[in-house]
Scaffold this motif. Structure first.
Motif, PDB file in Angstrom:
ATOM      1  N   LEU A 166       0.835  -1.205   0.000  1.00  0.00           N
ATOM      2  CA  LEU A 166       0.000   0.000   0.000  1.00  0.00           C
ATOM      3  C   LEU A 166       0.869   1.255   0.000  1.00  0.00           C
ATOM      4  O   LEU A 166       0.577   2.230  -0.693  1.00  0.00           O
ATOM      5  CB  LEU A 166      -0.948   0.002   1.208  1.00  0.00           C
ATOM      6  CG  LEU A 166      -2.072  -1.049   1.149  1.00  0.00           C
ATOM      7  CD1 LEU A 166      -2.810  -1.124   2.483  1.00  0.00           C
ATOM      8  CD2 LEU A 166      -3.056  -0.730   0.020  1.00  0.00           C
ATOM      9  N   ARG A 167       1.951   1.254   0.767  1.00  0.00           N
ATOM     10  CA  ARG A 167       2.840   2.427   0.775  1.00  0.00           C
ATOM     11  C   ARG A 167       3.436   2.677  -0.613  1.00  0.00           C
ATOM     12  O   ARG A 167       3.530   3.809  -1.071  1.00  0.00           O
ATOM     13  CB  ARG A 167       3.951   2.250   1.825  1.00  0.00           C
ATOM     14  CG  ARG A 167       5.041   3.316   1.811  1.00  0.00           C
ATOM     15  CD  ARG A 167       4.515   4.734   1.995  1.00  0.00           C
ATOM     16  NE  ARG A 167       3.935   4.926   3.313  1.00  0.00           N
ATOM     17  CZ  ARG A 167       2.989   5.835   3.595  1.00  0.00           C
ATOM     18  NH1 ARG A 167       2.512   6.633   2.652  1.00  0.00           N
ATOM     19  NH2 ARG A 167       2.489   5.929   4.813  1.00  0.00           N
ATOM     20  N   LEU A 168       3.813   1.587  -1.302  1.00  0.00           N
ATOM     21  CA  LEU A 168       4.376   1.754  -2.651  1.00  0.00           C
ATOM     22  C   LEU A 168       3.320   2.253  -3.640  1.00  0.00           C
ATOM     23  O   LEU A 168       3.595   3.101  -4.484  1.00  0.00           O
ATOM     24  CB  LEU A 168       4.959   0.431  -3.165  1.00  0.00           C
ATOM     25  CG  LEU A 168       6.215  -0.081  -2.449  1.00  0.00           C
ATOM     26  CD1 LEU A 168       6.643  -1.427  -3.024  1.00  0.00           C
ATOM     27  CD2 LEU A 168       7.359   0.928  -2.591  1.00  0.00           C
ATOM     28  N   MET A 169       2.112   1.761  -3.501  1.00  0.00           N
ATOM     29  CA  MET A 169       1.065   2.123  -4.465  1.00  0.00           C
ATOM     30  C   MET A 169       0.387   3.447  -4.141  1.00  0.00           C
ATOM     31  O   MET A 169      -0.186   4.086  -5.022  1.00  0.00           O
ATOM     32  CB  MET A 169       0.007   1.011  -4.548  1.00  0.00           C
ATOM     33  CG  MET A 169       0.570  -0.292  -5.081  1.00  0.00           C
ATOM     34  SD  MET A 169      -0.684  -1.565  -5.272  1.00  0.00           S
ATOM     35  CE  MET A 169      -1.509  -1.010  -6.766  1.00  0.00           C
ATOM     36  N   PHE A 170       0.426   3.839  -2.857  1.00  0.00           N
ATOM     37  CA  PHE A 170      -0.213   5.088  -2.418  1.00  0.00           C
ATOM     38  C   PHE A 170       0.823   5.863  -1.592  1.00  0.00           C
ATOM     39  O   PHE A 170       0.710   5.932  -0.361  1.00  0.00           O
ATOM     40  CB  PHE A 170      -1.448   4.801  -1.562  1.00  0.00           C
ATOM     41  CG  PHE A 170      -2.493   3.942  -2.225  1.00  0.00           C
ATOM     42  CD1 PHE A 170      -3.548   4.519  -2.919  1.00  0.00           C
ATOM     43  CD2 PHE A 170      -2.425   2.549  -2.171  1.00  0.00           C
ATOM     44  CE1 PHE A 170      -4.522   3.730  -3.538  1.00  0.00           C
ATOM     45  CE2 PHE A 170      -3.385   1.756  -2.784  1.00  0.00           C
ATOM     46  CZ  PHE A 170      -4.435   2.347  -3.475  1.00  0.00           C
ATOM     47  N   PRO A 171       1.824   6.453  -2.257  1.00  0.00           N
ATOM     48  CA  PRO A 171       2.965   7.032  -1.522  1.00  0.00           C
ATOM     49  C   PRO A 171       2.551   8.050  -0.463  1.00  0.00           C
ATOM     50  O   PRO A 171       3.198   8.149   0.570  1.00  0.00           O
ATOM     51  CB  PRO A 171       3.781   7.704  -2.629  1.00  0.00           C
ATOM     52  CG  PRO A 171       3.416   6.978  -3.874  1.00  0.00           C
ATOM     53  CD  PRO A 171       1.982   6.551  -3.709  1.00  0.00           C
TER      54      PRO A 171
END
Ligand code: 5AD
Ligand code: FES
Length: 353
Positions: free
Chosen positions: A256-261
């Motif tokens: 999620l962090r990678l996809m929603f910085p």
């Protein structure tokens, strides 16, 4: 696999099959966490935002199969804080440095719109620099609009699962995924910083369901995403179901962090409940928010969504000190700022309420 992680890191898209593969494979977790941490540091530095959670009512008219405060759980201890009690929790929190208050509760009709609105405006007038977050379940667009007008800034409502069949397996007849989604779109369009999310390892959940959850989040574009492991509760139909996996939760936080910085991503209490250093591990995997409990100590055990919840005994101040040390030991610093979403324009007036 490392190619998939790289593509996510550079903001490019991946297919459903690639996402499934990434979710179900545990071989690249350290690379995944490292990349997620790099993205999080680039966007938010080493700051971890704190939110003071006040559990205002354990009454709930709903009957979700997983939840310990469901109406059908006769053994659940019920309580309801008064507006004055809630205000005094906020005062205590404010003295400790909190600048966000999250009022969470079951769907309790005794907290009608008038009471909620007057509560929100009392908090906002006493603490104008603070953000007020509500997490009170499904309401009409009119109710949400009234809360927003009264000054509420944010709203948390997990979608729980984006798959209709799965949704029906977790909820009784009468609850409906489309209704849930409509609530989330209403909240967004009313200008709330909106949080969606889901449990990891809820009964019947498949990898495909998790892919659908991520795709739904891409469509909704929430400012916050709350995920935590499912934890069984003996007073529910899911009493005998296995708890969700900590490592899958950590992997999903990193994805999620990678996809929603820029998203605000809490390391949840549920994660800390299944593993003593679960929240710290969550932070290292990309999470950047923690929500310590500001509820009166006397009610903390009664707000029991799942069993063995942590931090039900400590005083808020002790809890905060311990958390500050934990956050520091994980390599971050506790931040006392409101911690708004990066792209959120607080002065925006173009929102039609
Ligand atoms: N285990 C973990 N999380 C739970 N929640 C409710 N019951 C449980 C449980 N047994 C989560 C739901 C809800 C949020 C407030 O808590 O996702 O939206
Ligand atoms: Fe209260 Fe699900 S049991 S909303």
């Amino acid at each position: 696999m490392t190619d998939i992680i790289d593509r996510l890191f550079y903001g490019r898209s991946v297919s459903d099959d690639e996402l499934s593969l990434l979710i179900s494979c545990d071989e690249n977790d350290s690379l995944l966490f490292e990349k997620a941490d790099a993205v999080r540091r680039k966007v938010y530095g080493n700051e971890v935002f704190i939110r003071g959670l006040i559990e205002i009512s354990s009454y709930c008219r709903n009957n979700c199969f997983y939840c310990g405060i469901r109406a059908g759980n006769r053994d659940a201890e019920r309580y309801r804080l008064t507006p004055d009690e809630i205000l005094s929790c906020c005062r205590k929190g404010h003295e400790l440095g909190f600048r966000t208050f999250v009022l969470q509760g079951g769907e309790d009709d005794a907290f009608n719109d008038d009471i909620i609105c007057s509560l929100v405006s009392r908090i906002k007038s006493e603490f104008p620099e603070c953000a007020v977050t509500l997490s009170l379940g499904e309401k009409s667009r009119e109710s949400y609009a009234a809360y927003r007008k009264a000054g509420a800034d944010r709203y948390l409502l997990r979608h729980e699962t984006a798959d209709e069949d799965h949704y029906r397996k977790l909820h009784p007849a009468g609850m409906d995924l489309n209704k849930r989604k409509k609530c989330l779109y209403d909240l967004k369009s009313l200008g709330f910083q909106t949080g969606a999310g889901f449990m990891v390892g809820s009964p019947f959940q498949t990898t495909e369901n998790l892919v659908a959850d991520i795709r739904f989040l891409e469509e909704l574009k929430p400012e916050m995403i709350g995920i935590g492991p499912f934890i069984h509760h003996s007073g529910t139909p899911f009493a005998d179901r296995p708890d969700g996996s900590v490592s899958l939760t950590l992997r999903l936080l990193a994805i999620l962090r990678l996809m929603f910085p820029e998203v605000l991503l809490p390391a949840t209490t549920a994660l800390g409940t299944l593993l003593p250093d679960g929240r710290e591990r969550g932070l290292k995997a990309g999470a950047n928010v923690v929500m310590p409990n500001l509820s009166p100590v006397s009610v903390r055990k009664k707000y029991s969504l799942y069993e063995n919840k942590i931090c039900t005994g400590e005083e808020a101040a002790e809890c905060l000190n311990c958390l500050k040390n934990r956050i520091r030991s994980a390599g971050y610093e506790m931040s006392f700022s409101r911690g708004d979403h990066k792209n959120y324009n607080r002065g925006a007036t173009d929102v039609k309420i």
